[in-house]
Structure formats: structure tokens, C-alpha cells
Design a protein around this motif. Sequence first.
Motif, short mmCIF file in Angstrom:
data_model
loop_
_atom_site.label_atom_id
_atom_site.label_comp_id
_atom_site.label_asym_id
_atom_site.label_seq_id
_atom_site.Cartn_x
_atom_site.Cartn_y
_atom_site.Cartn_z
N ILE A 177 0.72 -1.12 -0.05
CA ILE A 177 -0.13 0.01 -0.10
C ILE A 177 0.63 1.21 0.24
CG2 ILE A 177 -1.59 1.45 1.24
CD1 ILE A 177 -2.84 -1.45 2.20
N ALA A 178 1.80 1.12 0.83
CA ALA A 178 2.83 2.42 0.86
C ALA A 178 3.66 2.73 -0.37
CB ALA A 178 3.85 2.00 1.95
N GLY A 179 3.89 1.53 -1.30
CA GLY A 179 4.34 1.48 -2.48
C GLY A 179 3.65 2.06 -3.70
N THR A 180 2.31 1.75 -3.41
CA THR A 180 1.44 2.01 -4.62
C THR A 180 0.57 3.23 -4.54
OG1 THR A 180 -0.14 0.35 -3.90
CG2 THR A 180 1.48 -0.33 -5.57
N LEU A 181 0.20 3.45 -3.05
CA LEU A 181 -0.73 4.42 -2.91
C LEU A 181 -0.12 5.75 -1.92
CD1 LEU A 181 -4.00 2.32 -2.14
CD2 LEU A 181 -3.24 3.37 -4.21
N GLY A 182 1.11 5.44 -1.74
CA GLY A 182 1.88 6.47 -1.06
C GLY A 182 1.44 6.80 0.35
N GLY A 183 1.29 8.21 0.74
CA GLY A 183 1.01 8.55 2.08
C GLY A 183 -0.40 8.56 2.28
N ARG A 184 -1.29 8.24 1.60
CA ARG A 184 -2.78 8.17 2.00
C ARG A 184 -3.15 7.56 3.38
NH1 ARG A 184 -6.29 6.15 -3.11
NH2 ARG A 184 -5.19 6.65 -4.70
N ARG A 185 -4.30 8.40 3.93
CA ARG A 185 -4.58 8.12 5.17
C ARG A 185 -4.97 6.61 5.20
NH1 ARG A 185 -9.98 10.21 8.59
NH2 ARG A 185 -9.51 8.89 10.68
N VAL A 186 -4.64 5.74 6.00
CA VAL A 186 -5.10 4.05 6.21
C VAL A 186 -5.45 4.18 7.72
CG1 VAL A 186 -4.30 1.84 6.25
CG2 VAL A 186 -3.29 3.55 4.70
N VAL A 187 -6.58 3.33 7.97
CA VAL A 187 -7.30 2.90 9.04
C VAL A 187 -7.32 1.29 9.19
CG1 VAL A 187 -9.14 3.20 10.70
CG2 VAL A 187 -8.51 5.12 9.40
N LEU A 188 -6.74 0.86 10.03
CA LEU A 188 -6.84 -0.70 10.45
C LEU A 188 -7.79 -0.64 11.54
CD1 LEU A 188 -2.94 -1.73 10.16
CD2 LEU A 188 -4.63 -1.78 8.33
N ALA A 189 -8.61 -1.65 11.30
CA ALA A 189 -9.38 -2.15 12.52
C ALA A 189 -9.04 -3.76 12.69
CB ALA A 189 -10.89 -2.01 12.19
N ARG A 190 -8.72 -4.09 14.11
CA ARG A 190 -8.30 -5.30 14.50
C ARG A 190 -9.05 -5.88 15.48
NH1 ARG A 190 -4.54 -5.16 18.54
NH2 ARG A 190 -3.83 -7.29 18.46
N GLU A 191 -9.19 -7.08 15.49
CA GLU A 191 -9.93 -7.75 16.80
C GLU A 191 -11.12 -7.16 17.03
OE1 GLU A 191 -8.41 -10.47 16.58
OE2 GLU A 191 -8.08 -10.79 18.54
N LEU A 192 -11.92 -6.91 16.01
CA LEU A 192 -13.31 -5.99 16.34
C LEU A 192 -14.24 -6.89 17.18
CD1 LEU A 192 -14.26 -4.85 12.72
CD2 LEU A 192 -13.59 -3.48 14.64
N THR A 193 -14.85 -6.16 18.01
CA THR A 193 -15.62 -6.45 19.17
C THR A 193 -14.93 -7.42 20.14
OG1 THR A 193 -16.67 -8.71 18.25
CG2 THR A 193 -17.42 -6.49 17.51
N ALA A 195 -11.62 -8.36 23.00
CA ALA A 195 -10.91 -7.83 24.17
C ALA A 195 -10.07 -6.86 23.85
CB ALA A 195 -10.53 -8.93 25.28
N PHE A 196 -9.38 -7.09 22.82
CA PHE A 196 -8.14 -6.27 22.32
C PHE A 196 -8.41 -5.47 21.03
CE2 PHE A 196 -6.19 -9.53 24.97
CZ PHE A 196 -5.70 -9.02 25.89
N GLU A 197 -9.90 -5.05 20.70
CA GLU A 197 -10.15 -4.27 19.84
C GLU A 197 -9.30 -3.05 19.73
OE1 GLU A 197 -14.41 -3.38 18.61
OE2 GLU A 197 -14.00 -1.62 19.27
N THR A 198 -8.89 -2.99 18.41
CA THR A 198 -8.05 -1.71 18.33
C THR A 198 -8.25 -1.12 16.95
OG1 THR A 198 -6.29 -2.80 19.48
CG2 THR A 198 -5.64 -0.80 18.45
N PHE A 199 -8.25 0.37 16.93
CA PHE A 199 -8.21 1.11 15.39
C PHE A 199 -6.72 1.75 15.59
CE2 PHE A 199 -12.60 0.17 15.86
CZ PHE A 199 -13.12 0.39 14.42
N LEU A 200 -5.95 1.51 14.23
CA LEU A 200 -4.74 2.16 13.95
C LEU A 200 -5.02 2.95 12.86
CD1 LEU A 200 -2.56 -0.84 14.44
CD2 LEU A 200 -2.96 0.78 16.12
N ASP A 201 -4.68 4.29 13.02
CA ASP A 201 -4.73 5.53 12.03
C ASP A 201 -3.45 6.04 11.50
OD1 ASP A 201 -5.62 7.76 10.81
OD2 ASP A 201 -7.48 7.81 11.99
N GLY A 202 -3.25 6.20 10.39
CA GLY A 202 -2.04 7.08 9.76
C GLY A 202 -1.67 6.34 8.56
N SER A 203 -0.55 6.78 7.98
CA SER A 203 -0.07 6.16 6.82
C SER A 203 0.41 4.92 6.54
CB SER A 203 1.18 7.19 6.28
OG SER A 203 2.29 6.91 6.96
#
Length: 285
Positions: A177-193, A195-203
Motif C-alpha cells: 500500500i505504501a509503495g502503490t498509494l503513497g502517504g494516503r490515510r489508512v485505518v486498520l481495525a483489528r480484533e473487532l468486538t 477484548a483487544f479491539e484496536t483502531f490504528l490510524d496513519g499512513s
Amino acid sequence: MTDVNQGTLYVVATPIGNLEDLSSRAARVLSEVAVIAAEDTRHTARLLRHLGLALPMLSLHEHNEAARVAQLDERLVGGEDIALVSDAGTPLISDPGFVLVRELRARGRRIVPVPGACALVAALSAAGLPTDRFLFQGFLPAKGGARRLRLEGLAAREETLVFYESPHRIRDTLADIAGTLGGRRVVLARELTKAFETFLDGSAEALLARMEEDPDQARGEFVIMIEGAEPRDAPEAGDVEADALLGALLAEDVGVKQAAAVAARLLGGPKKVWYGRAQALKDAR
């Protein structure tokens, strides 16, 4: 017309983590059907034990789905109700079930959705990215070359891009993604709902650095959401490259309407503007 004496196939959404997300309707349907077609019967057995249910199950996954159609159709014709479930979330959304639903609907069987949890929708609802338009692509190709090619093909799309990804490929996917789409904003959602649900936000590059610092952030199942491309302005009248494209299309006896559609798809901008330019070029020939 559907025979009222035939059974119903219920497409039942199940929790993606938190068991409290199972709707009361879904619990009732699961308790009333004659059999449950499950992606993994062992996984669904745990859900049934939680509900205090003991019901017949049969497996339905990508390797046997087509072979199950006739068997399940026969049961429906015989008046039995069936529940279709996947391991987590809504069946058919990057999970088995499409072949079964398509074939049974073609045969006139009654199919009823029982909505509920879906990782795609849950992630978008809390990501803070535009949701008026989004493009869901399921899982990206496993091989790097094919994955980069897919991302390059989506680079001009203005909608929010959404993918599912597994933990063992998340780093490679972020690198692509970094190599093809550059510095666009990316949000990762992991382990939804969970105990360790996390949203990570950045390039993508920043998220990779975060995972290097804290390897736990690369664990779990992921929903990847990427901001869309910046909208392209309408083409300028003096754009020689655009005129060359339109001229080449018209020289091949492609109609004005079709030439405008191709130009809009490749270069962006309103189709009606391209139509006007193509028509002007044609008239000038």
C-alpha cells in the motif's frame, strides 16, 4: 412462485467476536431450524453450546458448497427450514454461501436474511473515513505481484477502499500500500468486538513502524480502510494528451459516446464534458 409448503433458507449473521452481538431473532431462528449449514461445524458448535442448543449440522465451505446444493434443496422441498452460517459475521461476505444462495434462488426457493454483525460495516462505522461511497474488495491477492497490480488498478478510485487481511500478510500488504498509494490515510481495525479491539490510524508506512515497535499490533484479523483518491477536475480544453486519446478512439470508429466513456474512466472528469470534446473533435475532422 414459491411453494408455501417448502422450507426456508435463513442466511444468519453470527458474532464476529462478542457473543452478545447475536440478535434475539438470530438465536430464535437457530433454535427452530431443522439443520444448520456451517462453514466449520466445530466453530458453530461452540456458539450453539453458548445458546444451550443441540442441533444437526453439516459442513458447507468453499470446497464442498456446489455439491451440497442438491442435498439442501431436497430438504427445503421436503419442508425443512435451514440456517446458513459462517464462522463469523454475515455469510457470503468474503465467506461461503454465494453458490448455494444463487442456485436455490434460481430454483424458486425462499431465502430470508437475518442481519447482524459484519466486520466490514462495523469497521467503517468507527473509522472516521467517508462512508457515503466505499469499494469493498474482500481479500487482496496473496502473492505480492498480483496484490500490487490490484492496488495500482484501484489507485484512481475516489471511494474509500476496504479490504480484509490476515495477520500473516498484514505487513507485506501495508508495504505494498505504501509503495502503490503513497502517504494516503489508512485505518486498520483489528480484533473487532473482542477484548483487544484496536483502531490504528496513519499512513501505511507509519502503521508498519508501529507494528515494528509493538508486534502485538500485527495480531488478529484486520479490516483495512484507505482514503480514496483526490477527485479529478474536469479536463482542460487544451489538454493535448486527452485530445490525442479521443482522436485515436474516433479514428478506430469508436462512437462519440463510447470514446467519452473510455476517457472519463481513464482520465477522470464528467462524462458529458468528454462527450462534448469528442463531438467537437469529430466535427473538426
